[in-house]
Design a protein around this motif. Structure first.
Motif, mmCIF file in Angstrom:
data_model
loop_
_atom_site.group_PDB
_atom_site.id
_atom_site.type_symbol
_atom_site.label_atom_id
_atom_site.label_comp_id
_atom_site.label_asym_id
_atom_site.label_seq_id
_atom_site.Cartn_x
_atom_site.Cartn_y
_atom_site.Cartn_z
ATOM 1 N N GLU A 262 44.144 -15.719 -21.693
ATOM 2 C CA GLU A 262 43.156 -14.861 -21.403
ATOM 3 C C GLU A 262 43.400 -14.028 -19.936
ATOM 4 O O GLU A 262 42.939 -12.901 -19.651
ATOM 5 N N VAL A 263 43.969 -14.621 -19.252
ATOM 6 C CA VAL A 263 44.148 -14.186 -17.881
ATOM 7 C C VAL A 263 45.328 -12.970 -18.101
ATOM 8 O O VAL A 263 44.923 -11.766 -17.478
ATOM 9 N N THR B 233 45.863 -11.288 -20.988
ATOM 10 C CA THR B 233 45.311 -10.235 -21.599
ATOM 11 C C THR B 233 44.239 -9.400 -20.877
ATOM 12 O O THR B 233 44.383 -8.308 -20.961
ATOM 13 N N SER B 234 43.264 -10.124 -20.260
ATOM 14 C CA SER B 234 42.345 -9.559 -19.660
ATOM 15 C C SER B 234 42.830 -8.302 -18.671
ATOM 16 O O SER B 234 42.350 -7.368 -18.437
ATOM 17 N N ARG B 235 44.006 -8.792 -17.836
ATOM 18 C CA ARG B 235 44.359 -8.058 -16.982
ATOM 19 C C ARG B 235 45.218 -6.626 -17.671
ATOM 20 O O ARG B 235 45.300 -5.625 -16.971
ATOM 21 N N LEU B 236 45.804 -6.953 -18.648
ATOM 22 C CA LEU B 236 46.462 -5.724 -19.194
ATOM 23 C C LEU B 236 45.435 -4.925 -19.845
ATOM 24 O O LEU B 236 45.655 -3.749 -19.772
ATOM 25 N N ALA C 105 49.539 -21.424 -10.457
ATOM 26 C CA ALA C 105 48.140 -21.612 -10.547
ATOM 27 C C ALA C 105 47.344 -20.348 -10.963
ATOM 28 O O ALA C 105 46.378 -20.380 -11.540
ATOM 29 N N GLY C 106 48.044 -19.365 -10.781
ATOM 30 C CA GLY C 106 47.524 -17.998 -10.808
ATOM 31 C C GLY C 106 47.210 -17.662 -12.405
ATOM 32 O O GLY C 106 46.428 -16.876 -12.972
ATOM 33 N N LEU C 107 47.742 -18.396 -13.461
ATOM 34 C CA LEU C 107 47.792 -18.465 -14.693
ATOM 35 C C LEU C 107 46.524 -19.237 -15.305
ATOM 36 O O LEU C 107 46.145 -18.898 -16.243
ATOM 37 N N PHE C 108 46.215 -20.112 -14.291
ATOM 38 C CA PHE C 108 44.761 -20.719 -14.668
ATOM 39 C C PHE C 108 43.871 -20.334 -13.736
ATOM 40 O O PHE C 108 42.561 -21.057 -13.824
ATOM 41 N N LYS C 109 43.837 -19.088 -13.299
ATOM 42 C CA LYS C 109 42.645 -18.418 -12.591
ATOM 43 C C LYS C 109 41.614 -18.382 -13.261
ATOM 44 O O LYS C 109 41.407 -17.671 -14.490
ATOM 45 N N MET D 53 38.856 -13.467 -13.207
ATOM 46 C CA MET D 53 40.171 -13.230 -14.062
ATOM 47 C C MET D 53 40.884 -11.845 -13.449
ATOM 48 O O MET D 53 41.945 -11.916 -13.155
ATOM 49 N N THR D 54 40.116 -10.982 -13.369
ATOM 50 C CA THR D 54 40.411 -9.585 -13.073
ATOM 51 C C THR D 54 40.454 -9.165 -11.650
ATOM 52 O O THR D 54 40.834 -8.269 -11.254
ATOM 53 N N ALA D 55 39.551 -10.175 -10.884
ATOM 54 C CA ALA D 55 39.508 -9.722 -9.370
ATOM 55 C C ALA D 55 40.940 -9.388 -8.544
ATOM 56 O O ALA D 55 41.916 -10.118 -8.976
#
Length: 385
Positions: free
Chosen positions: A191-192, A194-197, A230-234, A318-320
């Motif tokens: 989701e991290v 995907t949502s950023r893309l 850890a960024g992957l689990f933001k 997640m998108t911050a």
């Protein structure tokens, strides 16, 4: 769809949601001789004993749940990905920009509907597999540790109570939450990225690096380089806060709708016969696929709408742009500050799109899972025969 218990390749939904709801039939009226009455009582006892036998949990059964869950979740996510992209972009847009609908529904948004498709669909497979294999294991263990009492049946074979038992719903919801928690090891990174893309988070950086548009691999490398693993689990805990109540509402609502169907459906053809194996077989009407699809969709849509505020916070986290841990309270205060007079509405941005999305996903998921699990179980039994 009529079924006879026991049956090979039993319905996955029946196995997941109904295996612990046992029906005990009331004694028949004494209009026959004592010999006939004794036979009838013996038949009823055999039927009850047969129904109360828990299906054996084998590695093959767990593996079939894994593959069926993966197939069903990937397929339903693939079909509904464009709507998920639209919902995510709506939630990530600040309130000041959402006042102009043209800012959201732009040609760029239409072109972006396919962004993150590959990442979302491919990783939905192991996510769905882990979720449903864990669900199967936990439900079986809870039923074995604390077996549910038998539920009385009416004269047509349906339950006398409209609502499922409290213990049954707790078992179902708890197993679903456990399955979702285990699958978070795949779900949150998926989701991290995907949502950023979907929101164009890396568009400017990719353009500066000479890339036409960022890919999932580019997003993964950037996250590892700038934020660490850890960024992957933001947004892990904001996702958990969203999904635990979602799963509880989804399963309890689905079980309630199914129980209501059994209570009010006309099952006058319900009868007991002795099968070729010498054991009693109870025949009654199972939930038709169309109703199962509708029940799943209604449960999914309701659960999605009620948990939209948590989804809005999760999307913002997640998108911050800021790196490091972002407290959920800080995100919530920011959302309120953007438009204090419409704070409640701000937490339900994208609620309609999210509800429709989950209605469609659950409508597809349950029948696909059921059919896939049924075919996999049949194939495994044929191999072992």
């Amino acid at each position: 769809m009529a079924y006879s218990a026991p049956a090979t390749g039993a319905s996955a939904l029946a196995a997941m949601h109904s295996s612990s709801q046992h029906l005990v039939y009331p004694p028949a009226a004494d209009h026959t001789s004592s010999s006939s009455s004794s036979s009838q009582n013996l038949l009823q006892a055999q039927t009850t004993q047969r129904q109360q036998q828990q299906p054996q949990l084998t590695p093959t059964r767990v593996l079939n749940s894994f593959f069926a869950g993966g197939i069903a979740l990937s397929t339903s996510f693939a079909v509904m990905h464009p709507l998920d992209t639209l919902k995510t972009r709506m939630q990530a847009t600040p309130a000041a920009q959402r006042t102009n609908i043209a800012v959201i529904f732009t040609p760029e948004t239409m072109r972006a509907l396919r962004r993150g498709f590959f990442t979302s669909v491919v990783w939905a497979g192991p996510q769905g597999g882990l979720r449903w294999a864990t669900y199967e294991i936990c439900k079986h263990g809870m039923n074995k540790w604390n077996p549910q009492p038998a539920v009385k049946a009416n004269t047509t074979g349906g339950p006398t109570s409209v609502l499922p038992s409290f213990g049954f719903m707790v078992t179902s919801a708890s197993s679903a939450i456990a399955g979702d928690f285990v699958s978070s090891i795949i779900k949150v990174p998926r989701e991290v990225i995907t949502s950023r893309l979907q929101t164009g988070h890396y568009d400017a950086a990719a353009a500066a690096a000479g890339k036409a548009k960022p890919t999932a691999a580019y997003a993964f490398r950037t996250i590892i380089t700038t934020e660490g693993p850890a960024g992957l689990f933001k947004g892990f805990w904001s996702t958990t806060l969203r999904d635990w109540p979602f799963m509880a509402i989804l399963f309890t609502t689905y079980d309630t709708l199914k129980n209501i169907h059994h209570h009010f459906s006309v099952t006058s053809s319900t009868h007991v016969t002795i099968g070729p194996d010498g054991l009693p077989h109870v025949h009654h009407h199972e939930i038709p696929t169309l109703k199962s699809t509708l029940f799943g969709g209604v449960a999914g849509g309701l659960a999605a709408f009620l948990t939209t505020p948590f989804d809005v916070i999760r999307t913002r986290v997640m998108t911050a742009k800021a790196k490091g841990r972002i407290p959920m309270r800080a995100i919530a205060r920011t959302i309120v500050a953007e438009n204090p007079s419409r704070a409640v509405q701000a937490f339900f941005v994208g609620g309609a799109a999210r509800s429709v999305w989950w209605f469609c996903v659950c409508s597809m998921f349950f029948p696909i899972y059921e059919r896939a699990k049924e075919h996999l179980d049949d194939w495994a039994e044929d191999r072992n025969a």
